[in-house]
Enzyme design. Structure first.
Site, short mmCIF file in Angstrom:
data_model
loop_
_atom_site.label_atom_id
_atom_site.label_comp_id
_atom_site.label_asym_id
_atom_site.label_seq_id
_atom_site.Cartn_x
_atom_site.Cartn_y
_atom_site.Cartn_z
N ALA A 126 0.84 -1.19 0.00
CA ALA A 126 0.00 0.00 0.00
C ALA A 126 0.88 1.25 0.00
CB ALA A 126 -0.91 -0.01 1.21
N ARG A 128 0.98 3.75 1.80
CA ARG A 128 1.47 4.25 3.10
C ARG A 128 2.77 3.58 3.51
NH1 ARG A 128 -3.04 1.13 3.94
NH2 ARG A 128 -2.82 -0.77 5.21
N TYR A 129 3.11 2.48 2.85
CA TYR A 129 4.34 1.75 3.18
C TYR A 129 5.50 2.08 2.24
CZ TYR A 129 1.14 -1.13 5.94
OH TYR A 129 0.19 -1.55 6.84
N THR A 130 5.20 2.36 0.99
CA THR A 130 6.26 2.54 0.00
C THR A 130 6.73 3.99 -0.06
OG1 THR A 130 4.67 2.89 -1.78
CG2 THR A 130 5.42 0.63 -1.41
#
Length: 752
Positions: A126, A128-130
């Site tokens: 997602a 928000r992680y990358t």
């Protein structure tokens, strides 16, 4: 009533129009939006609006190739909030695609984290992680953005400006390609090699009248972000570029390692897991008996390493791989449809020559605007420096005016003949710039800018200078960002799937036919078919010895032949299955013969009316359930069991009638046919055949040096080759009588 705007308004001032008109207009507006503002790329920068907005938003966030990565959610938030009011998932997916080195030939986004894998491109984490930033290659699109090169449009709410396009220094559309589905049209532009495309652009700059064939000396074909081979023939590639449409075929590459087959690269967007699944399905269905094992040994060092273990060293690997290319995604076809939005703002399918010419026109316009913008900046700066130099040379007077006058700006303009801009610049000058060396700096800057102004004016006034400049910049970018071709173009033979018989293990089997028309297959040739169990009222009728990958041929009472793959018949442990459930004989027909073995084996096929011909077993194979017409029967006649022929040149035909007449003649006197009635073997009046008074009991093909034994009840007579001479005669004669006691011959046996 009708207003000046040609709207139909009612008394409340509400616009009215027919539903048909409204829906048609609404759909057309939507269609044009999807075509122009969503699905199709612009020829200049090769980007769709969402891609352009992502790249621009990242540059505005300062996410250059040398900066730190920032959360992808930050970029997506800026894109949605400022320029692209659509779904965040669609926007993020577009960003992911530009970051995947296996999807984009020259990625525009440098991602950190899980951005998917070739096996599963959708497995990215997602947003928000990358984290992400731009790649160095993105400067090809952005480096000239703030230099007056492109038009700027208001964003969706009119609070910001966004570029209508990006000033691409290279034809990014051809380099990265694109796919998209609009309303009523689609686009599929394959990626190409940067150095090859740059070379073609330079050729076109030097020789504007170059033909497509000349450009293809530079552009060999598409270049996908994979090492798999492009196997499309050159003439087909030429046709693709001549028409703007067609297809490209890619094939995986493999190596031999200690007898194993190792697949080292896959076609574009093909998953290794999917390939393994496709091959495993064939193995489970027993359609790939030549493969023993399958392994995935891919790792970080070898992103693609699929190992196929053949069953033995005798397996024809080339033929096996040809089958896999034909039946799996190891070979894949890609559609080409070069439908793009041209410089005129209209979507159109363009050939390669048109695309390159339009991009060069776009590049000329971009460079001209860049130079004109810079020329304006240089002139403005020179204008300011002229005023500053006047002030510097009259510094004491300028200081006096500023200190003593209430309106120094107007006095300065009047006293030294300055413009308003020059006067403002002089007044804004800091005290530190009043140093003694400042005059030298001003004059040096003036000289430098004057020289640049002269170069800019000369370049803008000469097409040749413009061409040279553009060529030089293309060469610089090609040297900086170019790389070697990844997808080799290779001539290969067309892939061919193996026939079902080739995929079936070759084992000896005995096919048994019962009196009621039931068939089954027993393993081996040492089976006693009479000892098998049969249904009540049924019994053994005939059998054939063949191999499991061959077809069994059945002949019915009407003279039609049928074929069934031996390995598909039920096991002899059961009582078989009725052939009528698998085949479609005419009503009332019964099965009486089964044959099998070498397809090239010759047989003597005859009716008991005394007619027959020679035919190879393969001619008896039928492609459909209804079989094929083989033997034409005279009225009242029946089919005799076909007999194998040892030598078409030396065998002798022997025919025996129920009245004890026998005739022998060379087999060369019978024709070779694929179907028909055949020639007369022994003479029997047709009326007697109809009344079943006289007919042929048996026919035989006796080889050179062979013996024939005729059985009548418990008695039998064996005739050598020399004995058969007594019964020799011309084909079609009545024949000679057998000895007393053999007027009713029941069967004959041949010893070879």
């Amino acid at each position: 009533m009708s207003s000046g705007m040609d709207l139909n308004l009612n008394l409340e001032g509400i616009e009215q129009m027919p539903l048909k008109t409204f829906t048609e207009k609404a759909y057309l507006d939507y269609s044009m939006y999807v075509i122009l503002d969503r699905a199709l790329p612009f020829i200049g920068d090769g980007l769709k609006p969402v891609q352009r907005r992502i790249i621009y938003a990242m540059s505005e966030l300062g996410l250059s190739a040398g900066s730190k990565h920032k959360k992808s959610a930050r970029t997506v938030g800026d894109v949605l909030g400022k320029f692209h009011p659509h779904g965040d998932s669609a926007c993020y997916e577009a960003m992911v695609l530009m970051a995947q080195s296996f999807s984009y030939r020259y990625p525009l986004v440098d991602g950190q984290g899980n951005w998917g894998s070739p096996d599963d491109p959708k497995s990215f984490a997602a947003m928000r992680y990358t984290e992400a930033r731009l790649t160095p290659y993105a400067q090809v699109l952005l480096s000239e953005l703030g230099k007056g090169t492109v038009d700027w449009n208001p964003n969706f709410d009119g609070t910001l400006k966004e570029p209508a396009m990006l000033p691409a220094r290279l034809p990014n559309l051809l380099l990265n390609g694109t796919t998209g589905i609009a309303v009523g049209m689609a686009t599929d532009v394959p990626p190409h090699n940067l150095r090859e495309v740059a070379s073609a652009c330079i050729r076109l700059l030097e020789s504007p009248k170059s033909t497509l064939e000349e450009l293809l000396e530079h552009i060999k074909g598409p270049d996908y972000p994979t090492d798999a081979e492009i196997i499309t023939p050159r003439e087909e590639l030429l046709k693709v570029y001549q028409t703007g449409g067609g297809s490209i075929r890619m094939r995986a590459r493999y190596e031999r390692e200690q007898g194993d087959v190792v697949i080292t690269s896959l076609p574009h967007q093909v998953s290794g897991a999917k390939i393994l699944e496709q091959i495993a399905q064939q193995m489970q269905a027993k359609k790939l008996p030549m493969v023993e094992d399958l392994r995935d040994e891919s790792d970080h060092e070898n992103p693609t390493r699929l190992v196929i273990v053949p069953r033995s060293n005798r397996v024809d690997v080339k033929r096996l791989m040809s089958h896999l290319f034909a039946t799996t995604d190891l070979e894949r076809t890609y559609r080409v449809n070069m439908n793009v939005i041209g410089l005129d703002g209209r979507p159109q399918v363009k050939i390669l020559l048109e695309m390159l010419k339009e991009w060069i026109t776009f590049r000329f316009d971009t460079v001209r605007r860049r130079l004109e913008h810079r020329l304006g900046k240089v002139r403005d700066r020179l204008h300011l420096l002229d005023g500053l130099l006047i002030a510097f040379l009259n510094l004491d007077e300028v200081i006096r005016i500023i200190r003593t006058e209430d309106e120094p700006k107007a006095i300065l303009m009047q006293r030294f003949d300055l413009t308003e801009l020059q006067a403002d610049y002089v007044l804004d000058t800091k005290l530190r710039q009043l140093a003694r060396l400042e005059e030298m700096k001003i004059r040096a800057e003036q000289d430098e800018l004057a020289s640049e102004q002269e170069w800019l004016e000369k370049t803008l006034g000469s097409k040749q200078r413009m061409t040279t400049l553009i060529r030089k910049e293309i060469e610089e970018d090609a040297a900086k960002y170019g790389d070697e071709r990844r997808s080799p173009i290779v001539a290969r033979e067309a892939a061919e799937a193996l026939a079902e018989t080739d995929l079936t293990p070759s084992e000896p089997v005995t096919v048994i036919l019962s009196e009621k028309g039931w068939a089954r297959a027993a393993k081996g040739h040492d089976i006693d078919p009479t000892s098998l169990s049969y249904k009540a009222g049924d019994g053994y009728l005939d059998c054939a010895y063949l191999r499991s990958n061959q077809a069994a041929v059945f002949i019915d009472s009407t003279g039609r032949s049928y074929s069934v793959q031996a390995h598909t018949l039920p096991s002899a442990r059961s009582q078989g299955e009725p052939l009528t459930g698998r085949l479609s004989p005419v009503s009332g027909a019964t099965f009486g013969v089964v044959l099998g073995g070498d397809p090239d084996q010759w047989y003597l096929v005859a009716s008991d009316a005394g007619y027959g011909f020679l035919v190879q077993l393969k001619e008896l194979y039928a492609k459909n359930k209804a079989g094929k017409a083989l033997l034409t029967l005279p009225k009242g006649a029946k089919v005799l069991h076909p007999v194998p022929v040892t030598d078409r040149e030396k065998d002798k035909v022997v025919a025996i009638t129920n009245e004890g007449r026998m005739l022998s003649f060379p087999i060369t006197e019978l024709p070779a046919l694929s179907r028909g009635k055949g020639n007369k073997i022994i003479g029997i009046p047709s009326k007697r055949v109809e009344l079943r008074e006289e007919f042929v009991i048996a026919v035989a093909s006796v080889p050179e040096g062979g013996r024939l034994t005729a059985h009548s009840g418990k008695r039998f007579i064996t005739l050598k080759e020399s004995d058969l001479e007594h019964y020799q005669g011309e084909r079609g004669r009545r024949g000679s009588k057998l000895p007393r006691g053999f007027q009713r011959v029941e069967r004959v046996e041949i010893e070879r």
